[in-house]
Design a protein around this motif. Structure first.
Motif, PDB file in Angstrom:
ATOM      1  N   PHE A   1       0.669  -1.345   0.032  1.00 39.79           N
ATOM      2  CA  PHE A   1      -0.017  -0.030   0.032  1.00 39.79           C
ATOM      3  C   PHE A   1       0.916   0.983  -0.117  1.00 39.79           C
ATOM      4  O   PHE A   1       1.988   1.287   0.513  1.00 39.79           O
ATOM      5  N   GLU A   2       0.468   2.533  -0.647  1.00 35.08           N
ATOM      6  CA  GLU A   2       1.106   3.661  -0.561  1.00 35.08           C
ATOM      7  C   GLU A   2       0.354   4.495   0.243  1.00 35.08           C
ATOM      8  O   GLU A   2      -0.652   4.794   0.181  1.00 35.08           O
ATOM      9  N   PHE A   3       1.109   5.276   0.887  1.00 32.92           N
ATOM     10  CA  PHE A   3       0.622   6.511   1.890  1.00 32.92           C
ATOM     11  C   PHE A   3       1.060   7.547   1.683  1.00 32.92           C
ATOM     12  O   PHE A   3       2.429   7.920   1.367  1.00 32.92           O
ATOM     13  N   GLN A   4       0.234   8.558   1.639  1.00 31.97           N
ATOM     14  CA  GLN A   4       0.644  10.067   1.684  1.00 31.97           C
ATOM     15  C   GLN A   4      -0.135  10.989   2.833  1.00 31.97           C
ATOM     16  O   GLN A   4      -1.584  10.747   2.616  1.00 31.97           O
ATOM     17  N   THR A   5       0.370  11.560   3.509  1.00 28.60           N
ATOM     18  CA  THR A   5      -0.223  12.062   4.473  1.00 28.60           C
ATOM     19  C   THR A   5      -0.584  13.655   4.478  1.00 28.60           C
ATOM     20  O   THR A   5       0.326  14.433   4.072  1.00 28.60           O
ATOM     21  N   PHE A   6      -1.730  13.890   4.523  1.00 27.46           N
ATOM     22  CA  PHE A   6      -2.031  15.370   4.523  1.00 27.46           C
ATOM     23  C   PHE A   6      -2.830  15.902   5.752  1.00 27.46           C
ATOM     24  O   PHE A   6      -3.587  14.955   6.190  1.00 27.46           O
ATOM     25  N   PRO A   7      -2.802  17.255   6.376  1.00 23.88           N
ATOM     26  CA  PRO A   7      -3.468  17.592   7.385  1.00 23.88           C
ATOM     27  C   PRO A   7      -5.013  17.757   6.977  1.00 23.88           C
ATOM     28  O   PRO A   7      -5.066  18.672   5.850  1.00 23.88           O
ATOM     29  N   VAL A   8      -5.948  17.588   7.707  1.00 24.35           N
ATOM     30  CA  VAL A   8      -7.269  18.256   7.308  1.00 24.35           C
ATOM     31  C   VAL A   8      -7.817  18.410   8.667  1.00 24.35           C
ATOM     32  O   VAL A   8      -8.042  17.955   9.709  1.00 24.35           O
ATOM     33  N   SER A   9      -8.344  19.830   8.540  1.00 27.41           N
ATOM     34  CA  SER A   9      -9.298  20.349   9.534  1.00 27.41           C
ATOM     35  C   SER A   9     -10.612  19.998   9.469  1.00 27.41           C
ATOM     36  O   SER A   9     -11.125  19.645   8.498  1.00 27.41           O
ATOM     37  N   VAL A  10     -11.112  19.364  10.601  1.00 25.97           N
ATOM     38  CA  VAL A  10     -12.281  18.872  10.556  1.00 25.97           C
ATOM     39  C   VAL A  10     -13.399  19.446  11.665  1.00 25.97           C
ATOM     40  O   VAL A  10     -12.891  19.850  12.739  1.00 25.97           O
ATOM     41  N   LEU A  11     -14.780  19.316  11.335  1.00 27.43           N
ATOM     42  CA  LEU A  11     -15.744  19.610  12.211  1.00 27.43           C
ATOM     43  C   LEU A  11     -15.719  21.115  12.721  1.00 27.43           C
ATOM     44  O   LEU A  11     -15.730  21.173  14.088  1.00 27.43           O
ATOM     45  N   LEU A  12     -15.576  22.074  12.112  1.00 23.08           N
ATOM     46  CA  LEU A  12     -15.389  23.493  12.473  1.00 23.08           C
ATOM     47  C   LEU A  12     -16.895  23.832  13.075  1.00 23.08           C
ATOM     48  O   LEU A  12     -17.113  24.714  13.924  1.00 23.08           O
ATOM     49  N   VAL A  13     -17.762  23.200  12.518  1.00 29.08           N
ATOM     50  CA  VAL A  13     -19.267  23.386  12.599  1.00 29.08           C
ATOM     51  C   VAL A  13     -19.809  21.935  12.852  1.00 29.08           C
ATOM     52  O   VAL A  13     -20.463  21.299  12.036  1.00 29.08           O
ATOM     53  N   ARG A  14     -19.861  21.518  14.189  1.00 26.65           N
ATOM     54  CA  ARG A  14     -20.571  20.257  14.482  1.00 26.65           C
ATOM     55  C   ARG A  14     -21.311  20.183  15.807  1.00 26.65           C
ATOM     56  O   ARG A  14     -20.937  21.217  16.620  1.00 26.65           O
ATOM     57  N   PRO A  15     -22.188  19.393  16.248  1.00 27.77           N
ATOM     58  CA  PRO A  15     -22.767  19.145  17.293  1.00 27.77           C
ATOM     59  C   PRO A  15     -21.906  19.024  18.387  1.00 27.77           C
ATOM     60  O   PRO A  15     -21.847  19.316  19.455  1.00 27.77           O
ATOM     61  N   THR A  16     -20.801  18.135  17.985  1.00 26.93           N
ATOM     62  CA  THR A  16     -19.838  17.630  18.906  1.00 26.93           C
ATOM     63  C   THR A  16     -18.177  18.139  18.316  1.00 26.93           C
ATOM     64  O   THR A  16     -17.869  17.629  17.316  1.00 26.93           O
ATOM     65  N   ALA A  17     -17.687  18.932  18.700  1.00 27.50           N
ATOM     66  CA  ALA A  17     -16.212  19.083  18.117  1.00 27.50           C
ATOM     67  C   ALA A  17     -15.332  18.292  18.525  1.00 27.50           C
ATOM     68  O   ALA A  17     -15.309  17.789  19.890  1.00 27.50           O
ATOM     69  N   VAL A  18     -14.150  17.714  17.687  1.00 28.48           N
ATOM     70  CA  VAL A  18     -13.210  16.898  17.969  1.00 28.48           C
ATOM     71  C   VAL A  18     -11.950  17.420  17.520  1.00 28.48           C
ATOM     72  O   VAL A  18     -10.990  16.498  17.911  1.00 28.48           O
ATOM     73  N   GLY A  19     -11.839  18.592  17.129  1.00 29.97           N
ATOM     74  CA  GLY A  19     -10.559  19.045  17.087  1.00 29.97           C
ATOM     75  C   GLY A  19      -9.874  18.695  15.501  1.00 29.97           C
ATOM     76  O   GLY A  19     -10.643  18.689  14.635  1.00 29.97           O
ATOM     77  N   PHE A  20      -8.658  18.320  15.373  1.00 34.89           N
ATOM     78  CA  PHE A  20      -8.066  17.884  14.162  1.00 34.89           C
ATOM     79  C   PHE A  20      -7.598  16.425  13.866  1.00 34.89           C
ATOM     80  O   PHE A  20      -7.083  15.813  15.012  1.00 34.89           O
ATOM     81  N   SER A  22      -5.546  13.897  11.020  1.00 37.44           N
ATOM     82  CA  SER A  22      -4.865  13.709   9.700  1.00 37.44           C
ATOM     83  C   SER A  22      -5.365  12.823   8.725  1.00 37.44           C
ATOM     84  O   SER A  22      -6.142  11.872   9.144  1.00 37.44           O
ATOM     85  N   MET A  23      -5.268  13.078   7.471  1.00 36.70           N
ATOM     86  CA  MET A  23      -5.656  11.857   6.543  1.00 36.70           C
ATOM     87  C   MET A  23      -4.564  11.306   5.534  1.00 36.70           C
ATOM     88  O   MET A  23      -3.706  12.399   5.269  1.00 36.70           O
ATOM     89  N   GLU A  24      -4.662  10.146   5.126  1.00 38.91           N
ATOM     90  CA  GLU A  24      -3.609   9.437   4.370  1.00 38.91           C
ATOM     91  C   GLU A  24      -4.379   9.008   3.059  1.00 38.91           C
ATOM     92  O   GLU A  24      -5.555   8.447   3.110  1.00 38.91           O
ATOM     93  N   LEU A  25      -3.698   9.554   2.006  1.00 41.34           N
ATOM     94  CA  LEU A  25      -4.189   9.118   0.609  1.00 41.34           C
ATOM     95  C   LEU A  25      -3.536   7.740   0.285  1.00 41.34           C
ATOM     96  O   LEU A  25      -2.303   7.348   0.512  1.00 41.34           O
ATOM     97  N   VAL A  26      -4.424   6.557   0.302  1.00 35.57           N
ATOM     98  CA  VAL A  26      -3.759   5.075   0.495  1.00 35.57           C
ATOM     99  C   VAL A  26      -4.300   4.543  -1.067  1.00 35.57           C
ATOM    100  O   VAL A  26      -5.581   4.383  -1.576  1.00 35.57           O
TER     101      VAL A  26
END
Length: 249
Positions: A1-20, A22-26
């Motif tokens: 498998f090939e992995f590439q990591t990118f930072p992804v900001s998540v859930l800026l507007v959510r009923p429950t905030a979880v922060g940040f 990363s995601m990997e392109l696989v």
């Protein structure tokens, strides 16, 4: 498998905030790739399937939220193979030209990828077009459960009486996509599936009601969909989380 990591900001507007997170392109295999997020040591896996727009920040936010809240390893198959759009005419063209049978096969390979990666239980959730595909994977895939938000498949792709894994189907009462994700269609589909439950009690909600953030607001205005309340979004997320807690171990 090939992995590439990118930072992804998540859930800026959510009923429950979880922060940040990363995601990997696989790269799963030749011609099949997608985005992975969540703890690699998790024994729970969830395949998260895009809307007709393609792999946008919306579906990435959904996957990140599910990974955090459900303690799961999530994977978003890139079934458009690199294409995405915010134009509804182009989105319609992409969906109408999709090879649905091939898409189901590719999603199933992603399910097996999660199992090979150590996930003992794997579920699938999809939104809009992805909801229809989630129903099909519930019939044809090696999943433990399936969830469809505002989407049902054509009869040639999946038949509710042939789905035997636990299922949830969700739609809003203001969803006017007749024959695809309106209340009558969703309830009829679930009614023919012995293992499915339909939830349609999302007051004031229409198509795509779970989406949040700037892009979601832009697309909702463009499509003429009503703005959902956070309470209704929380209700849907709570049901999804409880369902995965029960069926993914």
């Amino acid at each position: 498998f090939e992995f590439q990591t990118f930072p992804v900001s998540v859930l800026l507007v959510r009923p429950t905030a979880v922060g940040f997170r990363s995601m990997e392109l696989v790269k799963v295999s030749d011609g099949i790739s997608g985005w992975a997020t969540g703890a690699k040591e998790s024994t729970r896996g969830v395949v998260v399937i895009q809307e007709w727009w393609g792999v946008t920040t919306i579906v990435k936010d959904h996957a990140s939220y599910i990974a955090e809240r459900c303690h799961a390893r999530c994977f978003i198959p890139d079934i458009y193979h690199g294409k995405s759009t915010v134009d509804k005419e182009e989105a319609s063209h992409l969906m109408n030209n999709l090879d649905w049978q091939r898409a189901v096969q590719e999603i199933n390979e992603c399910v097996e990828f999660l199992r090979r990666s150590g996930c003992k239980h794997v579920g699938v959730v999809g939104f809009c077009m992805g909801g229809a595909l989630a129903c099909a994977v519930g019939q044809h895939g090696n999943v433990d459960c399936a969830v469809a938000f505002y989407g049902t498949p054509p009869a040639g792709l999946a038949q509710p009486e042939n789905v035997h894994v636990p299922m949830q189907l969700h739609c809003g009462p203001l969803d006017d996509h007749a024959g695809f994700s309106d209340v009558d269609t969703v309830e009829a589909w679930a009614g023919k599936c012995a293992s499915a439950t339909a939830y349609v009690d999302y007051e004031g909600c229409g198509h795509g009601f779970l989406n949040t953030g700037e892009l979601a607001a832009e697309l909702r205005a463009k499509m003429g969909f009503p703005t959902p309340s956070k309470d209704m979004q929380t209700r849907a997320w709570d049901r999804l989380a409880a369902f995965f807690e029960k069926h993914l171990g």
